[in-house]
Motif scaffolding. Structure first.
Motif, PDB file in Angstrom:
ATOM      1  N   TYR A   1       0.858  -1.360  -0.198  1.00  0.00           N
ATOM      2  CA  TYR A   1       0.479  -0.140  -0.089  1.00  0.00           C
ATOM      3  C   TYR A   1       0.974   1.071   0.155  1.00  0.00           C
ATOM      4  N   TYR A   2       1.980   1.107   0.876  1.00  0.00           N
ATOM      5  CA  TYR A   2       2.556   2.568   1.197  1.00  0.00           C
ATOM      6  C   TYR A   2       3.694   2.561  -0.001  1.00  0.00           C
ATOM      7  N   LEU A   3       4.510   1.814  -0.057  1.00  0.00           N
ATOM      8  CA  LEU A   3       5.706   1.393  -0.887  1.00  0.00           C
ATOM      9  C   LEU A   3       5.681   1.353  -2.241  1.00  0.00           C
ATOM     10  N   ASP A   4       4.311   0.004  -2.892  1.00  0.00           N
ATOM     11  CA  ASP A   4       3.615  -0.487  -3.715  1.00  0.00           C
ATOM     12  C   ASP A   4       4.582  -1.490  -4.244  1.00  0.00           C
ATOM     13  N   GLU A   5       5.435  -1.751  -3.904  1.00  0.00           N
ATOM     14  CA  GLU A   5       6.582  -2.823  -3.572  1.00  0.00           C
ATOM     15  C   GLU A   5       6.177  -4.288  -3.252  1.00  0.00           C
ATOM     16  N   GLU A   6       7.112  -5.409  -3.425  1.00  0.00           N
ATOM     17  CA  GLU A   6       6.176  -6.674  -2.886  1.00  0.00           C
ATOM     18  C   GLU A   6       7.755  -7.099  -1.723  1.00  0.00           C
ATOM     19  N   PRO A   7       6.955  -7.274  -0.411  1.00  0.00           N
ATOM     20  CA  PRO A   7       7.305  -8.076   0.107  1.00  0.00           C
ATOM     21  C   PRO A   7       8.773  -8.571   0.329  1.00  0.00           C
ATOM     22  N   ILE A   8       9.965  -8.010   0.715  1.00  0.00           N
ATOM     23  CA  ILE A   8      11.264  -9.223   0.051  1.00  0.00           C
ATOM     24  C   ILE A   8      11.242  -9.765   1.181  1.00  0.00           C
ATOM     25  N   LEU A   9      10.666  -9.873   2.640  1.00  0.00           N
ATOM     26  CA  LEU A   9      11.115 -10.829   3.803  1.00  0.00           C
ATOM     27  C   LEU A   9       9.600 -11.110   3.620  1.00  0.00           C
ATOM     28  N   ASN A  10       9.168 -13.072   3.640  1.00  0.00           N
ATOM     29  CA  ASN A  10       7.862 -13.049   4.349  1.00  0.00           C
ATOM     30  C   ASN A  10       7.313 -13.444   5.385  1.00  0.00           C
ATOM     31  N   ASN A  11       6.649 -13.080   5.231  1.00  0.00           N
ATOM     32  CA  ASN A  11       5.706 -13.178   6.824  1.00  0.00           C
ATOM     33  C   ASN A  11       5.121 -15.070   7.304  1.00  0.00           C
ATOM     34  N   VAL A  12       5.980 -15.167   8.488  1.00  0.00           N
ATOM     35  CA  VAL A  12       4.949 -16.393   8.722  1.00  0.00           C
ATOM     36  C   VAL A  12       3.242 -16.947   8.718  1.00  0.00           C
ATOM     37  N   HIS A  13       2.995 -17.201   8.391  1.00  0.00           N
ATOM     38  CA  HIS A  13       1.288 -17.424   7.960  1.00  0.00           C
ATOM     39  C   HIS A  13       0.545 -16.979   8.965  1.00  0.00           C
ATOM     40  N   THR A  14      -0.122 -16.412   9.801  1.00  0.00           N
ATOM     41  CA  THR A  14      -0.555 -15.519  11.212  1.00  0.00           C
ATOM     42  C   THR A  14      -2.087 -15.829  11.038  1.00  0.00           C
ATOM     43  N   TYR A  15      -2.855 -16.584  11.543  1.00  0.00           N
ATOM     44  CA  TYR A  15      -3.644 -16.575  11.945  1.00  0.00           C
ATOM     45  C   TYR A  15      -3.920 -15.732  13.864  1.00  0.00           C
ATOM     46  N   HIS A  16      -5.125 -14.760  12.963  1.00  0.00           N
ATOM     47  CA  HIS A  16      -5.576 -13.432  13.857  1.00  0.00           C
ATOM     48  C   HIS A  16      -7.221 -14.647  14.749  1.00  0.00           C
ATOM     49  N   CYS A  17      -7.309 -14.320  15.881  1.00  0.00           N
ATOM     50  CA  CYS A  17      -8.301 -14.995  16.647  1.00  0.00           C
ATOM     51  C   CYS A  17      -9.262 -14.060  16.775  1.00  0.00           C
ATOM     52  N   SER A  18      -9.425 -12.768  16.370  1.00  0.00           N
ATOM     53  CA  SER A  18     -10.483 -11.707  15.964  1.00  0.00           C
ATOM     54  C   SER A  18     -11.625 -12.055  15.034  1.00  0.00           C
ATOM     55  N   ARG A  19     -10.938 -13.181  13.850  1.00  0.00           N
ATOM     56  CA  ARG A  19     -11.585 -13.717  13.001  1.00  0.00           C
ATOM     57  C   ARG A  19     -12.674 -15.061  13.073  1.00  0.00           C
ATOM     58  N   PRO A  20     -13.730 -15.084  12.977  1.00  0.00           N
ATOM     59  CA  PRO A  20     -13.916 -16.475  13.633  1.00  0.00           C
ATOM     60  C   PRO A  20     -13.958 -16.986  12.772  1.00  0.00           C
ATOM     61  N   ASP A  21     -13.224 -17.340  11.867  1.00  0.00           N
ATOM     62  CA  ASP A  21     -13.261 -18.571  10.817  1.00  0.00           C
ATOM     63  C   ASP A  21     -11.850 -19.366  11.149  1.00  0.00           C
ATOM     64  N   GLU A  22     -11.087 -18.320  11.677  1.00  0.00           N
ATOM     65  CA  GLU A  22      -9.555 -18.021  12.248  1.00  0.00           C
ATOM     66  C   GLU A  22      -9.274 -18.984  13.432  1.00  0.00           C
ATOM     67  N   LEU A  23     -10.557 -18.236  14.602  1.00  0.00           N
ATOM     68  CA  LEU A  23     -10.686 -18.778  15.230  1.00  0.00           C
ATOM     69  C   LEU A  23     -10.870 -19.795  15.537  1.00  0.00           C
ATOM     70  N   LYS A  24     -11.479 -20.223  15.061  1.00  0.00           N
ATOM     71  CA  LYS A  24     -12.216 -21.531  15.269  1.00  0.00           C
ATOM     72  C   LYS A  24     -11.352 -22.763  14.561  1.00  0.00           C
ATOM     73  N   TYR A  25     -10.775 -21.917  13.382  1.00  0.00           N
ATOM     74  CA  TYR A  25      -9.633 -22.777  12.926  1.00  0.00           C
ATOM     75  C   TYR A  25      -8.006 -23.364  14.120  1.00  0.00           C
ATOM     76  N   VAL A  26      -8.073 -22.050  14.775  1.00  0.00           N
ATOM     77  CA  VAL A  26      -6.858 -22.053  15.919  1.00  0.00           C
ATOM     78  C   VAL A  26      -6.872 -23.419  17.722  1.00  0.00           C
ATOM     79  N   LEU A  27      -8.945 -22.385  17.481  1.00  0.00           N
ATOM     80  CA  LEU A  27      -9.174 -23.858  18.777  1.00  0.00           C
ATOM     81  C   LEU A  27      -9.206 -25.520  18.199  1.00  0.00           C
ATOM     82  N   GLU A  28      -9.766 -25.578  17.155  1.00  0.00           N
ATOM     83  CA  GLU A  28      -9.008 -27.122  16.648  1.00  0.00           C
ATOM     84  C   GLU A  28      -8.889 -27.923  16.170  1.00  0.00           C
ATOM     85  N   ASN A  29      -6.511 -26.404  16.549  1.00  0.00           N
ATOM     86  CA  ASN A  29      -5.531 -27.258  15.831  1.00  0.00           C
ATOM     87  C   ASN A  29      -4.477 -26.400  16.741  1.00  0.00           C
ATOM     88  N   VAL A  30      -4.498 -26.032  17.903  1.00  0.00           N
ATOM     89  CA  VAL A  30      -3.771 -25.694  18.866  1.00  0.00           C
ATOM     90  C   VAL A  30      -2.964 -26.560  19.133  1.00  0.00           C
TER      91      VAL A  30
END
Length: 488
Positions: A344-373
């Motif tokens: 958004y700010y730099l109009d660039e692709e990330p040079i370093l990758n994020n680790v895939h992350t689930y945020h528990c405030s999102r209902p579908d991701e919360l469900k996945y986390v609770l089932e796969n702790v």
């Protein structure tokens, strides 16, 4: 502890092929960048190395390189564990790391400016408003304020791991009061004293210039009308876990180390009490958390800050490094949006990758986390130092249920990530008197100023000293290594 022997120090080394070993390939061959170092260290017996290790510990003790560990009943000051076998990062590999760390720091600074001004990224529905408004680190008092030089995160720490695929991933961004750089410099000094002959076989970048670059950065954001700024380091005091670092950086920069009681406000200017009288202060590199910097504006019970300091800052009479309110951007929930923020700010692709992350405030991701702790690492979004982390495959059934209840009680406070295969590195283990593979990460340090930026070439390699442990923080029993970035 096993008795030292005359066997070569790598005679019992066994790496786990499930992880990326930074010294050995899958064919049990030494990686090219480590060949000279491996051959030099192989000349030592276990007995020789045990003696060298004792000398290194003495060097740390004499330098006062310590940290505080907070326990249930008492606080202990410990010598920072240091491993003599350094980590080596080649020139080409470092170029990607450095560019990626700088990219993230610049994007986060632009993100902070936007959050406290027009909030375009929210209006464009890239980052949800409720994530910002629910963050305890978002300071409404900062809205509309223009920090000197337009810089919020003057000092950033980016935590990286190398996965089993050989690629680097960012675990988290630290832009409140990232610590650890003093150990980078201390590690180098201790290694040079102990193994000077080994060090001279490689051409690596210097790390002792960090203090000078930090001083130039904070001087660049001096208030208007000031020619030669007076800078200080503000510490919570000797009982803070990073007090050694506060005093170290003050010495490195040649500036005063002060506590809140050493400063006061008059006519909105900040003054320091000295034996020669009052001295006006223009820039404060603060190592005191936002809510404790000014009891008149934030926590009224705080004895760590300075009454009226925030008002002085708002009026442009003093600059605070890092700016108050930066913590909203290193919230681990915001981390999940970093690829979009960079684009958004730099109009660039990330040079370093994020680790895939689930945020528990999102209902579908919360469900996945609770089932796969049991398959995930669960982290609180606003903690540091490795506190509050749960690693699923290390938990009992009862502990897993407890984690689930904790998440359900406050989903906004937690994120979850896959259990990443942190790379391993040969590390001397005193109790075994031998070298063993241990998991490592890397914290890089980036500085942003009004007219310059700087990335320290050789961050803090942190080591999980306990076998199988993935948490590398010193507060959780971790140590560190000197990190050599090789010149081209």
């Amino acid at each position: 502890m096993k008795a030292p022997t005359s066997l070569p120090i790598f005679s019992s080394y066994k790496y786990d092929s499930k992880f990326y070993d930074e010294i050995f390939t899958d064919n049990n061959e030494v990686r090219e960048v480590y060949e000279t170092l491996f051959n030099l260290f192989s000349e030592y017996s276990v007995n020789d190395f045990a003696n060298l290790n004792d000398k290194a510990k003495d060097a740390f003790f004499n330098q006062g390189i310590t940290f505080q560990v907070y326990g249930d009943k008492e606080t202990k000051e410990k010598i920072f564990p240091f491993d003599l076998f350094p980590r080596i990062i080649g020139y080409d590999e470092w170029q990607k790391i450095e560019k990626g760390a700088l990219q993230r720091s610049k994007a986060l600074n632009l993100f902070l400016w936007d959050l406290y001004h027009d909030q375009k990224i929210i209006k464009d529905k890239i980052v949800p408003i409720d994530l910002i408004n629910s963050s305890v680190n978002f300071l409404k008092q900062m809205k509309g304020f223009n920090p000197p030089g337009g810089i919020y995160n003057h000092v950033s720490g980016t935590d990286l791991i190398k996965h089993s695929d050989g690629n680097h991933y960012v675990l988290e961004d630290n832009i409140r009061c990232p610590s650890g750089v003093s150990y980078v410099v201390g590690n180098r000094a201790a290694l040079k004293r102990t193994l000077f002959g080994v060090f001279n076989h490689y051409q690596s970048y210097n790390v002792s210039d960090y203090g000078q670059n930090l001083l130039e950065i904070i001087e660049s954001v001096k208030p208007k009308g000031v020619d030669i700024p007076k800078c200080v380091v503000l510490t919570p005091g000797v009982y803070n876990s990073a007090y050694y670092e506060h005093s170290f950086l003050a010495k490195q920069m040649g500036v005063e180390l002060v506590e809140g009681r050493d400063l006061f406000i008059e006519n909105d200017f900040v003054y320091m009490k000295t034996i020669r009288g009052l001295v006006r202060v223009d820039v404060i590199y603060r190592r005191v958390d936002d809510l404790f910097i000014d009891p008149l504006e934030f926590n009224k019970d705080s004895l760590l800050g300075v009454p009226g300091l925030f008002k002085s800052y708002m009026k442009g009479k003093v600059c605070l490094v890092n700016a108050p309110g930066t913590g909203v951007a290193d919230d681990k929930a915001i981390y999940t949006y970093m690829p979009q923020i960079i684009k958004y700010y730099l109009d660039e692709e990330p040079i370093l990758n994020n680790v895939h992350t689930y945020h528990c405030s999102r209902p579908d991701e919360l469900k996945y986390v609770l089932e796969n702790v049991d398959k995930l690492v669960v982290k609180p979004v606003d903690e540091s130092g490795g506190y509050g982390i749960s690693i699923g495959n290390k938990l009992t059934k009862e502990e897993i249920e407890k984690v689930k209840e904790t998440i359900k009680a406050s989903p906004r406070k937690y994120i979850a990530q896959p259990i990443m295969s942190l790379s391993t590195h040969a590390t001397y283990i005193e109790d075994e008197n031998s070298f063993e593979p241990r998991h490592v990460d890397l914290r890089t340090f980036t500085l942003l100023g009004k007219d310059k930026d700087f990335v320290l070439k050789g961050g803090l390699t942190r080591v999980a000293l306990k076998r199988g442990n993935l948490i590398v923080n010193s507060s959780q029993g971790g140590g560190s290594k000197d990190t050599w970035v090789l010149k081209k």
